[in-house]
Design an enzyme around this catalytic site. Sequence first.
Site, short mmCIF file in Angstrom:
data_model
loop_
_atom_site.label_atom_id
_atom_site.label_comp_id
_atom_site.label_asym_id
_atom_site.label_seq_id
_atom_site.Cartn_x
_atom_site.Cartn_y
_atom_site.Cartn_z
N PHE A 167 70.16 12.87 88.39
CA PHE A 167 69.98 11.80 87.47
C PHE A 167 70.90 10.58 87.68
CE2 PHE A 167 74.15 13.87 86.05
CZ PHE A 167 74.90 12.75 85.67
N LYS A 191 59.82 14.71 92.82
CA LYS A 191 60.21 15.19 91.51
C LYS A 191 61.32 14.62 90.92
CE LYS A 191 62.30 17.99 89.32
NZ LYS A 191 63.22 17.65 88.27
N GLU A 194 64.55 14.97 85.38
CA GLU A 194 63.72 15.06 84.09
C GLU A 194 64.64 14.12 83.14
OE1 GLU A 194 65.34 17.53 85.77
OE2 GLU A 194 66.67 18.64 84.67
N LYS A 195 65.85 13.79 83.40
CA LYS A 195 66.70 13.10 82.56
C LYS A 195 66.52 11.58 82.29
CE LYS A 195 70.46 16.26 82.28
NZ LYS A 195 70.45 17.21 83.32
N SER A 244 73.33 18.83 92.39
CA SER A 244 74.52 19.81 92.23
C SER A 244 74.33 20.84 93.29
CB SER A 244 74.62 20.30 90.99
OG SER A 244 73.35 21.22 90.80
N CYS A 299 78.41 10.51 93.24
CA CYS A 299 78.76 11.44 94.22
C CYS A 299 79.89 10.99 95.17
CB CYS A 299 77.77 12.13 94.96
SG CYS A 299 76.90 10.82 95.85
N GLU A 390 96.31 19.78 90.74
CA GLU A 390 94.77 19.28 90.64
C GLU A 390 93.91 20.39 89.62
OE1 GLU A 390 93.11 20.30 94.61
OE2 GLU A 390 91.59 18.64 94.31
#
Length: 504
Positions: A167, A191, A194-195, A244, A299, A390
Amino acid sequence: SANSRFSTATESSFNRRTPPRVPNLIGGAFVDSKSASTIDVINPATQEVVSQVPLTTNEEFKAAVAAAKQAFPSWRNTPITTRQRIMLKLQELIRRDMDKLAENITTEQGKTLKDAHGDVFRGLEVVEHSCGMATLQMGEYVPNVANGIDTYSVREPLGVCAGICPFNFPAMIPLWMFPVAVTCGNTFILKPSEKDPGASIMLAELAMEAGLPRGVLNIVHGTNDIVNAICDDDNIRAISFVGSNTAGMHIYGRACAKGKRVQSNMGAKNHGIVMPDSNKEATLNALLAAGFGAAGQRCMALSTVVFVGDSESWVNDLVERAKGLKVNAGVEPDADLGPVISKEAKERICRLVQSGVDGGAKLLLDGRNIVVPGYEKGNFIGPTILSGEEIFGPVLICMKADSLDDAINIVNRNKYGNGASIFTTSGAVARKFQTEIEAGQVGINVPIPVPLPFFSFTGSKASFAGDLNFYGKAGVNFFTQIKTVTQQWKDLPSGVSLAMPTSQ
Ligand code: NAD
Protein backbone atom coordinates in the site's frame (compact mmCIF):
# COMPACT_ATOMS: atom_id res chain seq x y z
CA SER A 1 -15.96 12.93 -6.22
CA ALA A 2 -14.56 13.14 -9.74
CA ASN A 3 -11.38 11.71 -8.37
CA SER A 4 -13.03 8.42 -7.50
CA ARG A 5 -14.39 7.74 -11.02
CA PHE A 6 -12.37 5.72 -13.47
CA SER A 7 -11.98 7.56 -16.73
CA THR A 8 -11.54 4.34 -18.70
CA ALA A 9 -15.13 4.08 -19.89
CA THR A 10 -17.52 6.27 -17.99
CA GLU A 11 -20.53 4.31 -19.18
CA SER A 12 -19.20 1.02 -17.81
CA SER A 13 -20.99 -0.73 -15.00
CA PHE A 14 -18.09 -0.25 -12.55
CA ASN A 15 -18.53 3.51 -12.84
CA ARG A 16 -22.34 3.41 -12.56
CA ARG A 17 -22.12 1.89 -9.12
CA THR A 18 -21.95 4.07 -6.02
CA PRO A 19 -19.28 3.96 -4.78
CA PRO A 20 -17.58 2.99 -8.05
CA ARG A 21 -16.02 -0.45 -8.37
CA VAL A 22 -12.38 -0.69 -9.34
CA PRO A 23 -12.23 -2.55 -12.69
CA ASN A 24 -9.96 -5.44 -13.59
CA LEU A 25 -7.97 -5.14 -16.82
CA ILE A 26 -8.20 -8.31 -18.87
CA GLY A 27 -7.01 -8.62 -22.47
CA GLY A 28 -7.08 -4.86 -23.00
CA ALA A 29 -10.60 -4.28 -21.58
CA PHE A 30 -11.37 -2.65 -18.26
CA VAL A 31 -14.10 -4.91 -16.88
CA ASP A 32 -16.27 -5.08 -13.81
CA SER A 33 -15.70 -8.24 -11.76
CA LYS A 34 -18.68 -10.58 -11.33
CA SER A 35 -17.63 -11.16 -7.74
CA ALA A 36 -20.12 -10.19 -5.04
CA SER A 37 -17.31 -9.74 -2.48
CA THR A 38 -15.58 -6.38 -2.29
CA ILE A 39 -13.29 -4.45 0.02
CA ASP A 40 -13.79 -0.74 0.65
CA VAL A 41 -10.99 1.63 -0.36
CA ILE A 42 -11.07 4.24 2.41
CA ASN A 43 -9.67 7.77 2.42
CA PRO A 44 -7.54 7.63 5.60
CA ALA A 45 -7.99 11.35 6.33
CA THR A 46 -11.80 11.26 6.24
CA GLN A 47 -12.99 7.60 6.32
CA GLU A 48 -14.92 8.31 3.11
CA VAL A 49 -15.36 5.19 0.94
CA VAL A 50 -13.57 6.12 -2.28
CA SER A 51 -14.29 2.94 -4.23
CA GLN A 52 -14.63 -0.80 -3.82
CA VAL A 53 -12.12 -3.45 -4.86
CA PRO A 54 -13.52 -6.77 -6.04
CA LEU A 55 -12.17 -10.10 -4.85
CA THR A 56 -11.67 -11.29 -8.42
CA THR A 57 -13.12 -14.73 -9.19
CA ASN A 58 -10.92 -17.65 -10.16
CA GLU A 59 -12.50 -17.67 -13.61
CA GLU A 60 -11.57 -14.03 -14.15
CA PHE A 61 -8.03 -14.69 -12.92
CA LYS A 62 -7.69 -17.56 -15.42
CA ALA A 63 -8.97 -15.26 -18.17
CA ALA A 64 -6.29 -12.68 -17.30
CA VAL A 65 -3.56 -15.32 -17.41
CA ALA A 66 -4.92 -16.66 -20.71
CA ALA A 67 -4.90 -13.12 -22.16
CA ALA A 68 -1.30 -12.59 -21.06
CA LYS A 69 -0.29 -15.95 -22.49
CA GLN A 70 -2.00 -15.23 -25.79
CA ALA A 71 -0.38 -11.79 -26.09
CA PHE A 72 3.13 -13.13 -25.45
CA PRO A 73 4.24 -14.56 -28.85
CA SER A 74 3.58 -11.41 -30.86
CA TRP A 75 4.81 -9.11 -28.06
CA ARG A 76 8.12 -10.94 -27.72
CA ASN A 77 8.55 -10.65 -31.50
CA THR A 78 7.78 -6.93 -31.46
CA PRO A 79 11.09 -5.09 -32.09
CA ILE A 80 12.81 -3.90 -28.94
CA THR A 81 12.90 -0.39 -30.45
CA THR A 82 9.09 -0.40 -30.69
CA ARG A 83 8.78 -1.60 -27.09
CA GLN A 84 11.17 1.15 -25.96
CA ARG A 85 9.17 3.79 -27.84
CA ILE A 86 6.03 2.79 -25.95
CA MET A 87 7.94 3.45 -22.71
CA LEU A 88 9.12 6.78 -24.12
CA LYS A 89 5.48 7.69 -24.74
CA LEU A 90 4.42 6.36 -21.33
CA GLN A 91 6.91 8.60 -19.51
CA GLU A 92 5.48 11.58 -21.39
CA LEU A 93 1.91 10.63 -20.41
CA ILE A 94 2.84 10.09 -16.76
CA ARG A 95 4.32 13.61 -16.72
CA ARG A 96 1.12 14.95 -18.32
CA ASP A 97 -1.07 13.29 -15.66
CA MET A 98 1.32 13.69 -12.71
CA ASP A 99 -1.11 15.90 -10.74
CA LYS A 100 -4.06 13.53 -11.25
CA LEU A 101 -1.97 10.56 -10.16
CA ALA A 102 -0.71 12.39 -7.07
CA GLU A 103 -4.24 13.48 -6.16
CA ASN A 104 -5.45 9.90 -6.38
CA ILE A 105 -2.57 8.70 -4.19
CA THR A 106 -3.32 11.33 -1.54
CA THR A 107 -7.02 10.40 -1.57
CA GLU A 108 -6.46 6.65 -1.23
CA GLN A 109 -3.14 6.44 0.66
CA GLY A 110 -3.10 9.66 2.70
CA LYS A 111 0.42 10.98 2.05
CA THR A 112 0.85 14.69 1.29
CA LEU A 113 0.43 15.85 -2.31
CA LYS A 114 4.10 16.80 -2.49
CA ASP A 115 5.13 13.38 -1.25
CA ALA A 116 2.68 11.76 -3.68
CA HIS A 117 4.44 13.57 -6.54
CA GLY A 118 7.68 11.99 -5.31
CA ASP A 119 5.97 8.57 -5.32
CA VAL A 120 5.08 9.02 -9.01
CA PHE A 121 8.43 10.58 -9.91
CA ARG A 122 10.49 7.73 -8.44
CA GLY A 123 8.43 5.31 -10.55
CA LEU A 124 8.72 7.53 -13.61
CA GLU A 125 12.51 7.16 -13.42
CA VAL A 126 12.14 3.41 -13.90
CA VAL A 127 10.04 4.05 -17.03
CA GLU A 128 12.78 6.39 -18.31
CA HIS A 129 15.37 3.73 -17.58
CA SER A 130 13.33 1.13 -19.48
CA CYS A 131 13.62 3.32 -22.61
CA GLY A 132 17.22 2.06 -22.88
CA MET A 133 16.33 -1.62 -22.61
CA ALA A 134 18.09 -2.65 -25.84
CA THR A 135 21.44 -1.70 -24.35
CA LEU A 136 20.59 -3.13 -20.95
CA GLN A 137 19.77 -6.59 -22.24
CA MET A 138 22.62 -6.89 -24.75
CA GLY A 139 24.18 -10.32 -24.98
CA GLU A 140 27.78 -11.42 -25.38
CA TYR A 141 29.77 -12.78 -28.30
CA VAL A 142 33.05 -14.64 -28.61
CA PRO A 143 34.10 -15.34 -32.20
CA ASN A 144 36.01 -18.45 -33.22
CA VAL A 145 35.89 -20.33 -29.91
CA ALA A 146 37.02 -23.21 -32.10
CA ASN A 147 37.81 -23.30 -35.77
CA GLY A 148 34.80 -21.77 -37.56
CA ILE A 149 32.70 -21.86 -34.42
CA ASP A 150 31.31 -18.80 -32.60
CA THR A 151 29.42 -18.66 -29.29
CA TYR A 152 27.00 -15.95 -28.31
CA SER A 153 24.39 -15.42 -25.64
CA VAL A 154 21.10 -13.57 -25.88
CA ARG A 155 18.64 -12.52 -23.19
CA GLU A 156 15.10 -13.61 -23.90
CA PRO A 157 11.83 -12.82 -22.08
CA LEU A 158 10.39 -15.43 -19.73
CA GLY A 159 6.70 -15.30 -20.69
CA VAL A 160 3.91 -14.34 -18.30
CA CYS A 161 5.20 -12.59 -15.16
CA ALA A 162 3.30 -11.17 -12.17
CA GLY A 163 3.66 -8.39 -9.59
CA ILE A 164 2.10 -8.11 -6.12
CA CYS A 165 2.16 -4.64 -4.53
CA PRO A 166 2.03 -3.05 -1.05
CA PHE A 167 0.00 0.00 0.00
CA ASN A 168 2.77 2.46 0.75
CA PHE A 169 3.85 3.49 -2.78
CA PRO A 170 0.78 3.08 -5.02
CA ALA A 171 2.59 4.36 -8.16
CA MET A 172 6.30 3.77 -7.61
CA ILE A 173 6.12 0.07 -6.88
CA PRO A 174 3.88 -0.98 -9.81
CA LEU A 175 6.35 1.07 -11.90
CA TRP A 176 9.30 -0.85 -10.41
CA MET A 177 7.68 -3.93 -11.91
CA PHE A 178 5.73 -3.82 -15.16
CA PRO A 179 7.81 -1.34 -17.25
CA VAL A 180 10.98 -3.46 -16.86
CA ALA A 181 9.06 -6.72 -17.37
CA VAL A 182 7.15 -5.72 -20.50
CA THR A 183 10.00 -3.83 -22.17
CA CYS A 184 12.03 -7.04 -21.86
CA GLY A 185 9.22 -8.68 -23.89
CA ASN A 186 7.21 -10.37 -21.11
CA THR A 187 3.49 -10.02 -20.55
CA PHE A 188 2.26 -9.15 -17.07
CA ILE A 189 -0.39 -9.68 -14.39
CA LEU A 190 -0.43 -6.89 -11.78
CA LYS A 191 -2.10 -7.32 -8.39
CA PRO A 192 -2.23 -3.85 -6.78
CA SER A 193 -2.66 -3.33 -3.05
CA GLU A 194 -6.33 -3.69 -2.14
CA LYS A 195 -5.93 -0.55 0.00
CA ASP A 196 -5.07 1.85 -2.85
CA PRO A 197 -5.52 0.33 -6.33
CA GLY A 198 -6.47 3.57 -8.12
CA ALA A 199 -2.98 4.61 -9.25
CA SER A 200 -2.37 1.19 -10.86
CA ILE A 201 -5.53 1.58 -12.94
CA MET A 202 -4.54 5.08 -14.03
CA LEU A 203 -1.04 3.89 -14.97
CA ALA A 204 -2.49 1.00 -16.97
CA GLU A 205 -4.77 3.43 -18.82
CA LEU A 206 -1.70 5.49 -19.69
CA ALA A 207 0.21 2.39 -20.80
CA MET A 208 -2.65 1.49 -23.16
CA GLU A 209 -2.77 5.06 -24.43
CA ALA A 210 0.99 4.86 -25.03
CA GLY A 211 0.37 1.91 -27.32
CA LEU A 212 0.87 -1.16 -25.16
CA PRO A 213 -1.04 -3.90 -27.02
CA ARG A 214 -4.02 -5.69 -25.50
CA GLY A 215 -3.16 -8.44 -23.04
CA VAL A 216 0.45 -7.32 -22.44
CA LEU A 217 -0.52 -5.75 -19.09
CA ASN A 218 -3.44 -7.17 -17.10
CA ILE A 219 -4.71 -6.21 -13.64
CA VAL A 220 -6.57 -8.38 -11.17
CA HIS A 221 -7.65 -7.35 -7.68
CA GLY A 222 -8.02 -9.28 -4.48
CA THR A 223 -6.09 -10.47 -1.45
CA ASN A 224 -4.73 -13.80 -0.23
CA ASP A 225 -6.71 -16.07 -2.59
CA ILE A 226 -5.65 -14.31 -5.77
CA VAL A 227 -2.05 -14.12 -4.53
CA ASN A 228 -2.07 -17.86 -3.91
CA ALA A 229 -3.55 -18.42 -7.37
CA ILE A 230 -0.66 -16.37 -8.85
CA CYS A 231 1.88 -18.49 -6.91
CA ASP A 232 0.29 -21.74 -8.10
CA ASP A 233 -0.44 -21.01 -11.76
CA ASP A 234 1.95 -22.93 -14.00
CA ASN A 235 1.68 -20.36 -16.79
CA ILE A 236 3.30 -17.66 -14.63
CA ARG A 237 7.09 -17.78 -14.74
CA ALA A 238 8.20 -15.09 -12.29
CA ILE A 239 6.79 -13.03 -9.41
CA SER A 240 7.87 -9.61 -8.15
CA PHE A 241 6.67 -8.97 -4.61
CA VAL A 242 6.98 -5.96 -2.32
CA GLY A 243 5.39 -5.90 1.13
CA SER A 244 5.59 -7.43 4.60
CA ASN A 245 7.73 -10.39 5.65
CA THR A 246 4.71 -12.54 6.47
CA ALA A 247 3.29 -12.27 2.96
CA GLY A 248 6.70 -12.13 1.24
CA MET A 249 8.14 -15.29 2.76
CA HIS A 250 4.85 -17.14 2.16
CA ILE A 251 4.87 -16.11 -1.51
CA TYR A 252 8.59 -16.85 -1.88
CA GLY A 253 8.16 -20.38 -0.47
CA ARG A 254 4.97 -21.21 -2.34
CA ALA A 255 6.06 -19.84 -5.73
CA CYS A 256 9.63 -21.22 -5.57
CA ALA A 257 8.17 -24.66 -4.83
CA LYS A 258 6.36 -24.28 -8.14
CA GLY A 259 9.67 -23.55 -9.89
CA LYS A 260 9.09 -19.83 -10.33
CA ARG A 261 11.60 -17.02 -10.05
CA VAL A 262 10.76 -14.72 -7.15
CA GLN A 263 12.17 -11.36 -6.08
CA SER A 264 10.72 -10.40 -2.69
CA ASN A 265 11.38 -7.00 -1.11
CA MET A 266 10.16 -7.02 2.48
CA GLY A 267 10.13 -5.21 5.83
CA ALA A 268 12.80 -3.09 7.41
CA LYS A 269 14.06 -1.38 10.50
CA ASN A 270 16.54 1.19 9.32
CA HIS A 271 19.05 2.91 11.59
CA GLY A 272 20.79 6.23 11.34
CA ILE A 273 24.06 6.71 13.23
CA VAL A 274 24.84 10.26 14.31
CA MET A 275 28.49 11.12 14.98
CA PRO A 276 29.27 14.16 17.14
CA ASP A 277 31.37 15.63 14.31
CA SER A 278 28.42 15.73 11.89
CA ASN A 279 26.74 18.93 10.72
CA LYS A 280 24.08 19.26 13.42
CA GLU A 281 21.63 21.36 11.46
CA ALA A 282 21.65 19.15 8.35
CA THR A 283 21.62 15.94 10.37
CA LEU A 284 18.59 16.88 12.48
CA ASN A 285 16.67 17.97 9.37
CA ALA A 286 17.55 14.69 7.65
CA LEU A 287 16.39 12.68 10.66
CA LEU A 288 13.04 14.50 10.79
CA ALA A 289 12.42 13.98 7.07
CA ALA A 290 13.41 10.32 7.08
CA GLY A 291 11.67 9.49 10.37
CA PHE A 292 8.34 11.23 9.86
CA GLY A 293 7.97 11.72 6.09
CA ALA A 294 5.06 9.68 4.70
CA ALA A 295 4.06 9.23 8.38
CA GLY A 296 6.93 6.76 8.76
CA GLN A 297 5.39 4.40 6.22
CA ARG A 298 8.39 4.09 3.92
CA CYS A 299 10.41 0.90 3.81
CA MET A 300 13.50 3.15 3.86
CA ALA A 301 12.25 5.37 6.70
CA LEU A 302 14.77 5.79 9.51
CA SER A 303 13.01 4.35 12.54
CA THR A 304 15.96 4.27 14.94
CA VAL A 305 18.63 6.88 15.57
CA VAL A 306 21.83 5.94 17.37
CA PHE A 307 23.52 9.00 18.82
CA VAL A 308 27.23 8.39 19.39
CA GLY A 309 29.02 10.07 22.30
CA ASP A 310 28.25 13.77 22.81
CA SER A 311 25.70 13.94 20.01
CA GLU A 312 23.28 12.41 22.54
CA SER A 313 22.41 15.90 23.77
CA TRP A 314 20.91 16.70 20.35
CA VAL A 315 17.85 14.60 21.21
CA ASN A 316 16.19 17.61 22.83
CA ASP A 317 16.63 19.68 19.69
CA LEU A 318 15.21 16.83 17.64
CA VAL A 319 12.11 16.75 19.87
CA GLU A 320 11.66 20.52 19.61
CA ARG A 321 11.86 20.42 15.83
CA ALA A 322 9.50 17.43 15.60
CA LYS A 323 6.92 19.43 17.60
CA GLY A 324 6.97 21.99 14.79
CA LEU A 325 5.89 19.51 12.12
CA LYS A 326 2.35 20.00 10.86
CA VAL A 327 0.08 16.96 10.92
CA ASN A 328 -2.83 17.39 8.52
CA ALA A 329 -4.74 15.76 5.68
CA GLY A 330 -2.45 15.26 2.68
CA VAL A 331 -4.53 17.61 0.51
CA GLU A 332 -3.86 20.54 2.84
CA PRO A 333 -0.92 22.61 1.58
CA ASP A 334 0.66 23.01 5.03
CA ALA A 335 0.76 19.28 5.82
CA ASP A 336 4.17 17.80 6.63
CA LEU A 337 2.71 14.39 7.39
CA GLY A 338 -0.69 12.87 6.69
CA PRO A 339 -2.60 10.03 8.36
CA VAL A 340 -1.50 6.40 8.53
CA ILE A 341 -3.22 3.99 6.17
CA SER A 342 -5.97 2.53 8.40
CA LYS A 343 -7.60 2.52 11.83
CA GLU A 344 -5.97 -0.86 12.42
CA ALA A 345 -2.53 0.55 11.59
CA LYS A 346 -3.08 3.43 14.01
CA GLU A 347 -4.13 1.03 16.76
CA ARG A 348 -1.10 -1.19 16.13
CA ILE A 349 1.30 1.77 16.29
CA CYS A 350 -0.25 3.09 19.51
CA ARG A 351 -0.05 -0.38 21.04
CA LEU A 352 3.65 -0.64 20.16
CA VAL A 353 4.40 2.77 21.64
CA GLN A 354 2.59 1.77 24.84
CA SER A 355 4.50 -1.50 25.08
CA GLY A 356 7.74 0.47 24.71
CA VAL A 357 6.72 2.75 27.53
CA ASP A 358 5.65 -0.22 29.66
CA GLY A 359 9.05 -1.77 28.94
CA GLY A 360 10.87 1.27 30.35
CA ALA A 361 11.35 3.54 27.34
CA LYS A 362 10.94 7.27 27.94
CA LEU A 363 8.29 9.00 25.83
CA LEU A 364 9.93 12.26 24.75
CA LEU A 365 7.14 13.22 22.35
CA ASP A 366 3.69 11.61 22.25
CA GLY A 367 1.65 12.10 19.09
CA ARG A 368 -1.00 9.50 19.85
CA ASN A 369 -3.84 11.76 20.92
CA ILE A 370 -3.61 14.31 18.17
CA VAL A 371 -6.84 15.75 16.74
CA VAL A 372 -6.72 17.43 13.33
CA PRO A 373 -9.43 20.11 12.97
CA GLY A 374 -11.70 19.38 10.01
CA TYR A 375 -10.47 15.78 9.85
CA GLU A 376 -11.49 14.51 13.27
CA LYS A 377 -12.10 10.98 11.97
CA GLY A 378 -8.68 10.62 10.28
CA ASN A 379 -6.10 8.03 11.32
CA PHE A 380 -3.59 10.62 12.49
CA ILE A 381 -0.59 10.10 14.73
CA GLY A 382 1.76 12.98 15.39
CA PRO A 383 5.53 12.59 15.50
CA THR A 384 6.40 10.33 18.40
CA ILE A 385 9.87 9.96 19.88
CA LEU A 386 10.95 7.33 22.37
CA SER A 387 14.28 7.04 24.08
CA GLY A 388 15.80 4.05 25.77
CA GLU A 389 15.98 0.42 24.72
CA GLU A 390 15.18 -0.61 21.23
CA ILE A 391 11.54 -1.56 20.65
CA PHE A 392 9.86 -2.44 17.42
CA GLY A 393 7.53 0.30 16.16
CA PRO A 394 7.10 2.87 13.41
CA VAL A 395 8.11 5.79 15.59
CA LEU A 396 11.50 7.38 15.99
CA ILE A 397 13.48 5.56 18.65
CA CYS A 398 16.56 7.30 20.00
CA MET A 399 19.41 5.27 21.42
CA LYS A 400 22.87 6.08 22.69
CA ALA A 401 26.20 4.45 21.91
CA ASP A 402 29.63 5.16 23.38
CA SER A 403 31.55 4.54 20.18
CA LEU A 404 31.18 3.93 16.47
CA ASP A 405 31.89 0.22 17.05
CA ASP A 406 29.02 0.02 19.56
CA ALA A 407 26.73 1.85 17.15
CA ILE A 408 27.61 -0.51 14.28
CA ASN A 409 26.95 -3.50 16.56
CA ILE A 410 23.51 -2.14 17.44
CA VAL A 411 22.64 -1.82 13.75
CA ASN A 412 24.03 -5.22 12.79
CA ARG A 413 22.13 -6.99 15.60
CA ASN A 414 18.83 -6.24 13.86
CA LYS A 415 17.59 -8.96 11.52
CA TYR A 416 16.68 -6.59 8.68
CA GLY A 417 19.14 -5.18 6.17
CA ASN A 418 17.30 -2.70 4.03
CA GLY A 419 19.11 0.56 4.72
CA ALA A 420 21.42 2.30 7.20
CA SER A 421 22.87 5.79 7.25
CA ILE A 422 25.67 7.63 8.99
CA PHE A 423 26.03 11.35 9.55
CA THR A 424 29.66 12.48 9.87
CA THR A 425 32.30 14.80 8.44
CA SER A 426 35.04 12.16 8.79
CA GLY A 427 35.97 10.14 5.71
CA ALA A 428 37.62 7.48 7.84
CA VAL A 429 34.48 7.02 9.94
CA ALA A 430 32.30 6.87 6.81
CA ARG A 431 34.57 4.32 5.19
CA LYS A 432 34.60 2.07 8.27
CA PHE A 433 30.80 2.30 8.46
CA GLN A 434 30.38 1.44 4.77
CA THR A 435 32.62 -1.61 5.15
CA GLU A 436 31.26 -3.03 8.39
CA ILE A 437 27.55 -2.26 8.21
CA GLU A 438 25.23 -5.14 7.32
CA ALA A 439 22.66 -3.29 5.24
CA GLY A 440 22.13 -3.50 1.51
CA GLN A 441 21.70 0.25 0.99
CA VAL A 442 24.10 2.56 2.76
CA GLY A 443 23.75 6.32 3.18
CA ILE A 444 26.63 8.63 4.03
CA ASN A 445 25.07 11.97 5.05
CA VAL A 446 22.07 10.72 3.04
CA PRO A 447 19.07 9.63 5.12
CA ILE A 448 17.12 7.63 2.51
CA PRO A 449 19.68 6.05 0.17
CA VAL A 450 17.29 4.56 -2.42
CA PRO A 451 19.38 4.04 -5.58
CA LEU A 452 18.22 5.41 -8.93
CA PRO A 453 17.24 2.82 -11.53
CA PHE A 454 20.65 2.41 -13.20
CA PHE A 455 21.62 0.75 -9.92
CA SER A 456 19.35 -1.75 -8.16
CA PHE A 457 17.29 -1.65 -4.96
CA THR A 458 19.55 -3.89 -2.89
CA GLY A 459 17.99 -4.67 0.49
CA SER A 460 19.63 -7.63 2.22
CA LYS A 461 19.23 -10.04 5.20
CA ALA A 462 15.55 -10.39 6.17
CA SER A 463 14.56 -7.44 3.95
CA PHE A 464 15.01 -9.45 0.73
CA ALA A 465 14.47 -12.98 -0.57
CA GLY A 466 15.60 -14.05 -4.02
CA ASP A 467 18.75 -13.66 -6.09
CA LEU A 468 18.08 -10.82 -8.49
CA ASN A 469 17.07 -7.43 -7.08
CA PHE A 470 14.58 -4.91 -8.43
CA TYR A 471 15.44 -2.72 -11.44
CA GLY A 472 18.96 -1.85 -12.69
CA LYS A 473 20.99 -4.64 -14.30
CA ALA A 474 19.70 -7.21 -11.80
CA GLY A 475 16.09 -6.29 -12.65
CA VAL A 476 16.72 -6.91 -16.34
CA ASN A 477 18.34 -10.23 -15.52
CA PHE A 478 15.35 -11.14 -13.36
CA PHE A 479 12.92 -10.64 -16.24
CA THR A 480 15.05 -12.40 -18.88
CA GLN A 481 16.69 -15.78 -19.32
CA ILE A 482 19.95 -16.46 -21.11
CA LYS A 483 20.16 -18.55 -24.23
CA THR A 484 23.67 -19.47 -25.35
CA VAL A 485 24.17 -20.35 -29.00
CA THR A 486 27.12 -22.17 -30.51
CA GLN A 487 27.24 -21.95 -34.30
CA GLN A 488 29.53 -23.43 -36.89
CA TRP A 489 29.83 -21.88 -40.32
CA LYS A 490 32.63 -23.37 -42.37
CA ASP A 491 33.14 -26.09 -44.89
CA LEU A 492 31.88 -28.93 -42.75
CA PRO A 493 34.29 -31.78 -41.91
CA SER A 494 33.82 -35.20 -43.37
CA GLY A 495 33.89 -38.42 -41.36
CA VAL A 496 32.49 -39.15 -37.90
CA SER A 497 34.26 -38.81 -34.52
CA LEU A 498 32.47 -39.80 -31.31
CA ALA A 499 35.08 -38.21 -29.03
CA MET A 500 34.11 -35.16 -26.95
CA PRO A 501 34.54 -32.07 -29.17
CA THR A 502 37.35 -29.83 -27.89
CA SER A 503 38.57 -26.47 -29.08
CA GLN A 504 41.84 -26.95 -30.96
P1 NAD B 1 1.38 -6.64 2.98
O1 NAD B 1 2.38 -7.74 2.98
O2 NAD B 1 0.31 -6.65 3.98
O3 NAD B 1 0.66 -6.61 1.54
C1 NAD B 1 1.41 -6.68 0.35
C2 NAD B 1 0.64 -7.48 -0.69
O4 NAD B 1 0.55 -8.86 -0.30
C3 NAD B 1 -0.80 -6.99 -0.90
O5 NAD B 1 -1.05 -6.97 -2.28
C4 NAD B 1 -1.63 -8.01 -0.16
O6 NAD B 1 -2.89 -8.21 -0.77
C5 NAD B 1 -0.80 -9.28 -0.21
N1 NAD B 1 -0.91 -10.11 1.00
C6 NAD B 1 -0.93 -9.68 2.29
N2 NAD B 1 -0.98 -10.72 3.14
C7 NAD B 1 -0.99 -11.83 2.39
C8 NAD B 1 -1.03 -13.23 2.70
N3 NAD B 1 -1.07 -13.68 3.95
N4 NAD B 1 -1.03 -14.10 1.68
C9 NAD B 1 -0.98 -13.68 0.41
N5 NAD B 1 -0.95 -12.36 0.07
C10 NAD B 1 -0.94 -11.46 1.04
O7 NAD B 1 2.23 -5.29 3.01
P2 NAD B 1 1.67 -3.80 3.14
O8 NAD B 1 1.18 -3.59 4.52
O9 NAD B 1 0.78 -3.47 2.01
O10 NAD B 1 3.03 -2.98 2.92
C11 NAD B 1 3.88 -2.56 3.97
C12 NAD B 1 5.10 -3.44 4.07
O11 NAD B 1 5.83 -3.40 2.85
C13 NAD B 1 6.08 -2.96 5.13
O12 NAD B 1 6.58 -4.08 5.83
C14 NAD B 1 7.20 -2.31 4.31
O13 NAD B 1 8.46 -2.30 4.96
C15 NAD B 1 7.22 -3.18 3.11
N6 NAD B 1 7.83 -2.53 1.96
C16 NAD B 1 9.07 -2.94 1.57
C17 NAD B 1 9.69 -2.32 0.51
C18 NAD B 1 11.04 -2.77 0.05
O14 NAD B 1 11.40 -2.42 -1.06
N7 NAD B 1 11.77 -3.53 0.84
C19 NAD B 1 9.05 -1.28 -0.17
C20 NAD B 1 7.78 -0.89 0.26
C21 NAD B 1 7.18 -1.53 1.32
